[in-house]
Motif scaffolding. Structure first.
Motif, PDB file in Angstrom:
ATOM      1  N   LEU A  29       0.831  -1.209   0.000  1.00 32.37           N
ATOM      2  CA  LEU A  29       0.000   0.000   0.000  1.00 32.37           C
ATOM      3  C   LEU A  29       0.860   1.252   0.000  1.00 32.37           C
ATOM      4  O   LEU A  29       0.561   2.220  -0.689  1.00 32.37           O
ATOM      5  N   GLU A  30       1.941   1.230   0.768  1.00 36.51           N
ATOM      6  CA  GLU A  30       2.838   2.379   0.830  1.00 36.51           C
ATOM      7  C   GLU A  30       3.526   2.604  -0.511  1.00 36.51           C
ATOM      8  O   GLU A  30       3.657   3.743  -0.973  1.00 36.51           O
ATOM      9  N   LYS A  31       3.931   1.525  -1.173  1.00 38.03           N
ATOM     10  CA  LYS A  31       4.616   1.637  -2.471  1.00 38.03           C
ATOM     11  C   LYS A  31       3.684   2.128  -3.576  1.00 38.03           C
ATOM     12  O   LYS A  31       4.138   2.728  -4.543  1.00 38.03           O
ATOM     13  N   LEU A  32       2.383   1.868  -3.439  1.00 39.31           N
ATOM     14  CA  LEU A  32       1.428   2.281  -4.468  1.00 39.31           C
ATOM     15  C   LEU A  32       1.211   3.790  -4.503  1.00 39.31           C
ATOM     16  O   LEU A  32       0.663   4.312  -5.461  1.00 39.31           O
ATOM     17  N   GLY A  33       1.603   4.488  -3.447  1.00 40.56           N
ATOM     18  CA  GLY A  33       1.458   5.945  -3.433  1.00 40.56           C
ATOM     19  C   GLY A  33       0.331   6.405  -2.529  1.00 40.56           C
ATOM     20  O   GLY A  33      -0.403   5.604  -1.962  1.00 40.56           O
ATOM     21  N   ASP A  34       0.206   7.710  -2.426  1.00 45.31           N
ATOM     22  CA  ASP A  34      -0.703   8.306  -1.457  1.00 45.31           C
ATOM     23  C   ASP A  34      -2.018   8.750  -2.085  1.00 45.31           C
ATOM     24  O   ASP A  34      -2.184   9.909  -2.429  1.00 45.31           O
ATOM     25  N   SER A  35      -2.969   7.837  -2.200  1.00 42.47           N
ATOM     26  CA  SER A  35      -4.334   8.229  -2.541  1.00 42.47           C
ATOM     27  C   SER A  35      -5.107   8.308  -1.230  1.00 42.47           C
ATOM     28  O   SER A  35      -4.698   7.731  -0.215  1.00 42.47           O
ATOM     29  N   ILE A  36      -6.220   9.005  -1.225  1.00 41.83           N
ATOM     30  CA  ILE A  36      -7.032   9.122  -0.010  1.00 41.83           C
ATOM     31  C   ILE A  36      -7.474   7.737   0.456  1.00 41.83           C
ATOM     32  O   ILE A  36      -7.402   7.416   1.641  1.00 41.83           O
ATOM     33  N   GLY A  37      -7.912   6.889  -0.471  1.00 41.25           N
ATOM     34  CA  GLY A  37      -8.367   5.544  -0.112  1.00 41.25           C
ATOM     35  C   GLY A  37      -7.268   4.702   0.522  1.00 41.25           C
ATOM     36  O   GLY A  37      -7.492   4.028   1.523  1.00 41.25           O
ATOM     37  N   ARG A  38      -6.071   4.733  -0.076  1.00 38.16           N
ATOM     38  CA  ARG A  38      -4.966   3.942   0.479  1.00 38.16           C
ATOM     39  C   ARG A  38      -4.517   4.481   1.830  1.00 38.16           C
ATOM     40  O   ARG A  38      -4.216   3.717   2.752  1.00 38.16           O
ATOM     41  N   LEU A  39      -4.472   5.805   1.963  1.00 43.49           N
ATOM     42  CA  LEU A  39      -4.100   6.384   3.256  1.00 43.49           C
ATOM     43  C   LEU A  39      -5.140   6.042   4.325  1.00 43.49           C
ATOM     44  O   LEU A  39      -4.790   5.731   5.463  1.00 43.49           O
ATOM     45  N   ALA A  40      -6.420   6.084   3.956  1.00 43.31           N
ATOM     46  CA  ALA A  40      -7.479   5.733   4.908  1.00 43.31           C
ATOM     47  C   ALA A  40      -7.376   4.265   5.318  1.00 43.31           C
ATOM     48  O   ALA A  40      -7.544   3.929   6.498  1.00 43.31           O
ATOM     49  N   LEU A  41      -7.091   3.393   4.379  1.00 38.59           N
ATOM     50  CA  LEU A  41      -6.947   1.974   4.689  1.00 38.59           C
ATOM     51  C   LEU A  41      -5.763   1.750   5.628  1.00 38.59           C
ATOM     52  O   LEU A  41      -5.875   1.043   6.634  1.00 38.59           O
ATOM     53  N   ARG A  42      -4.635   2.375   5.322  1.00 42.30           N
ATOM     54  CA  ARG A  42      -3.457   2.243   6.189  1.00 42.30           C
ATOM     55  C   ARG A  42      -3.742   2.787   7.586  1.00 42.30           C
ATOM     56  O   ARG A  42      -3.385   2.176   8.596  1.00 42.30           O
ATOM     57  N   TYR A  43      -4.402   3.944   7.670  1.00 39.93           N
ATOM     58  CA  TYR A  43      -4.745   4.560   8.956  1.00 39.93           C
ATOM     59  C   TYR A  43      -5.673   3.640   9.757  1.00 39.93           C
ATOM     60  O   TYR A  43      -5.502   3.471  10.963  1.00 39.93           O
ATOM     61  N   THR A  44      -6.647   3.050   9.087  1.00 37.57           N
ATOM     62  CA  THR A  44      -7.577   2.132   9.734  1.00 37.57           C
ATOM     63  C   THR A  44      -6.837   0.926  10.298  1.00 37.57           C
ATOM     64  O   THR A  44      -7.070   0.515  11.437  1.00 37.57           O
ATOM     65  N   ILE A  45      -5.938   0.365   9.511  1.00 43.37           N
ATOM     66  CA  ILE A  45      -5.160  -0.787   9.956  1.00 43.37           C
ATOM     67  C   ILE A  45      -4.264  -0.407  11.131  1.00 43.37           C
ATOM     68  O   ILE A  45      -4.219  -1.117  12.142  1.00 43.37           O
ATOM     69  N   LEU A  46      -3.563   0.700  11.015  1.00 42.27           N
ATOM     70  CA  LEU A  46      -2.642   1.124  12.076  1.00 42.27           C
ATOM     71  C   LEU A  46      -3.352   1.366  13.407  1.00 42.27           C
ATOM     72  O   LEU A  46      -2.765   1.170  14.478  1.00 42.27           O
ATOM     73  N   ASN A  47      -4.607   1.786  13.338  1.00 41.44           N
ATOM     74  CA  ASN A  47      -5.350   2.117  14.553  1.00 41.44           C
ATOM     75  C   ASN A  47      -6.377   1.066  14.942  1.00 41.44           C
ATOM     76  O   ASN A  47      -7.110   1.265  15.910  1.00 41.44           O
TER      77      ASN A  47
END
Length: 160
Positions: A33-51
């Motif tokens: 996800l990090e390598k794919l770049g910063d889209s709102i959807g990918r950042l939201a998914l990463r944030y959801t997972i991290l928290n």
């Protein structure tokens, strides 16, 4: 109490749980996800997972709920499943996501952290991120549907 229970209609047990991603696959998902770049959807998914948050909590998060300086996210009770306010300590990667978004969006207190087209971000945006991840065909997430919090249905016994 038994008399009350006997008088109530019987509830059928149903298995409404989605399959969970095996814990050992999570680091690879986060890296991709990090390598794919910063889209709102990918950042939201990463944030959801991290928290370990529910998708609705992430999608409804406003800048007024987060404190980058204190590394904390205060979710009001009216947005929590249990109805009680909840404070989430944020890891450095979660804070980095907020800093990235703040640079893009400005971050006014009443604005959504993860805005979608014309309002709240849709789960489809995060699901598109998972599609880009190209999950293996034998993954338990394929063909079963997905809620983002299904990624967290992890048992201690599943961890190595």
């Amino acid at each position: 109490m038994r008399a009350v229970a006997k008088g109530l209609p019987k509830q059928r047990k149903t298995d409404n749980h989605f399959a969970a991603m095996p814990y050992p696959e999570l680091p690879e998902l986060m890296q991709r996800l990090e390598k794919l770049g910063d889209s709102i959807g990918r950042l939201a998914l990463r944030y959801t997972i991290l928290n370990a948050a529910r998708s609705g909590e992430t999608r409804g998060a406003t800048w007024g709920e987060v404190s980058i300086d204190a590394a904390r996210w205060d979710i009001p009770g009216d947005r929590m499943k249990g109805g009680k306010p909840h404070s989430v300590p944020l890891s450095a990667p979660a804070v980095q996501i907020l800093q990235t978004l703040g640079g893009f969006l400005g971050g006014q207190p009443d604005e959504l952290v993860f805005p979608g087209n014309g309002g709240t971000l849709d789960n489809a945006d995060a699901l598109a991120s998972l599609s880009a991840y190209k999950l293996k065909s034998n993954s338990p997430l394929i063909g079963r549907g997905l809620t983002l919090n299904s990624l967290f249905q992890l048992n201690v016994g599943d961890r190595d």
